[in-house]
Design an enzyme around this catalytic site. Structure first.
Site, short mmCIF file in Angstrom:
data_model
loop_
_atom_site.label_atom_id
_atom_site.label_comp_id
_atom_site.label_asym_id
_atom_site.label_seq_id
_atom_site.Cartn_x
_atom_site.Cartn_y
_atom_site.Cartn_z
N SER A 3 -10.83 -2.38 14.34
CA SER A 3 -11.32 -3.21 15.45
C SER A 3 -12.58 -2.67 16.11
O SER A 3 -13.26 -3.39 16.83
CB SER A 3 -10.23 -3.38 16.51
OG SER A 3 -9.99 -2.16 17.18
N LYS A 29 -10.92 0.78 22.80
CA LYS A 29 -11.82 -0.38 22.87
C LYS A 29 -13.03 0.01 23.73
O LYS A 29 -13.08 1.06 24.35
CB LYS A 29 -11.13 -1.59 23.52
CG LYS A 29 -9.84 -2.03 22.86
CD LYS A 29 -10.05 -2.67 21.50
CE LYS A 29 -8.72 -3.12 20.89
NZ LYS A 29 -8.89 -3.63 19.51
#
Length: 218
Positions: free
Chosen positions: A71, A120
């Site tokens: 990701s 993230k």
């Protein structure tokens, strides 16, 4: 033949010099190589102590994490290793663009290991507004510059329920986070912003990248 360890040997003397001075004279008479060895040994001991303190501090201040998914590509590959700043860390120190590690969001129902920590990038902080249009993200009405992404990176899922006329307001103390690999990342678009208190630390160094050692700042 006698040696220094032999009880029958006569004590070493320096004529006309008291015992303490004789000891000093013996030291002064030591060969240059031996004196150099003593100096180097002293520096080696000091270096070992300094490294021990530094490594002990690093073990407290930083923690190594591995990246479990794609990701965050291309910034972080799957199985990359990063150092995360933990000690003396305060989520008030987190800014837009920082990469953070945080505990699993309670509303996350995306595929993947349950209960694992996630990594993230912070896209918006508490008090800011956010919406997407096409493949672009807008913060407080201005297009977000993202030099860490490849050119023309597709956004994938848009920011839900947010438009230029009705942007999403990030609550104070929260952070809107997204993965750099936008089309595949499961992030705040799916489970909302994260609480500042859920942030474990800020990623500061990558030391393993593309399956090999690669030390650089994030």
């Amino acid at each position: 033949m006698t040696s220094a360890a032999d009880p029958g040997a006569a004590p070493e003397e320096v004529a006309g010099v008291p015992e303490d001075a004789a000891s000093q004279a013996r030291g002064a008479a030591a060969p240059p190589g031996r004196r150099r060895g003593r100096v180097l040994a002293g520096w080696a001991v000091a270096l070992i102590v300094a490294l021990s303190l530094a490594l002990g501090l690093r073990a407290v201040v930083f923690q190594a994490f591995w990246v479990p998914s794609t990701s965050m590509e291309p910034t972080l590959d799957i199985n990359d290793r990063i150092l995360v700043w933990k000690a003396f860390f305060n989520w008030h120190d987190v800014h837009q663009g920082d990469i953070v590690v945080f505990t699993h969001p309670p509303r996350d129902h995306c595929p993947g290991p349950a209960g694992s920590d996630l990594v993230k990038r912070v896209i918006a902080v508490g008090g800011q507004t956010i919406y997407s249009a096409g493949d672009n993200i807008y913060i407080d009405g201005r297009r977000l510059s993202e030099p860490y992404l490849p050119p023309h990176e597709p956004l994938g899922s848009p920011i839900p329920g947010a438009t230029s006329r009705a942007p999403f307001h990030v609550p104070p103390g929260d952070f809107y986070v997204m993965g750099d690999n936008r089309p595949v990342s499961c992030d705040s678009r799916f489970w909302g912003p994260i609480k500042g208190t859920s942030i474990i630390g800020k990623a500061v160094v990558i030391f393993w990248h593309h399956g090999r050692p690669d030390f650089h700042l994030l």
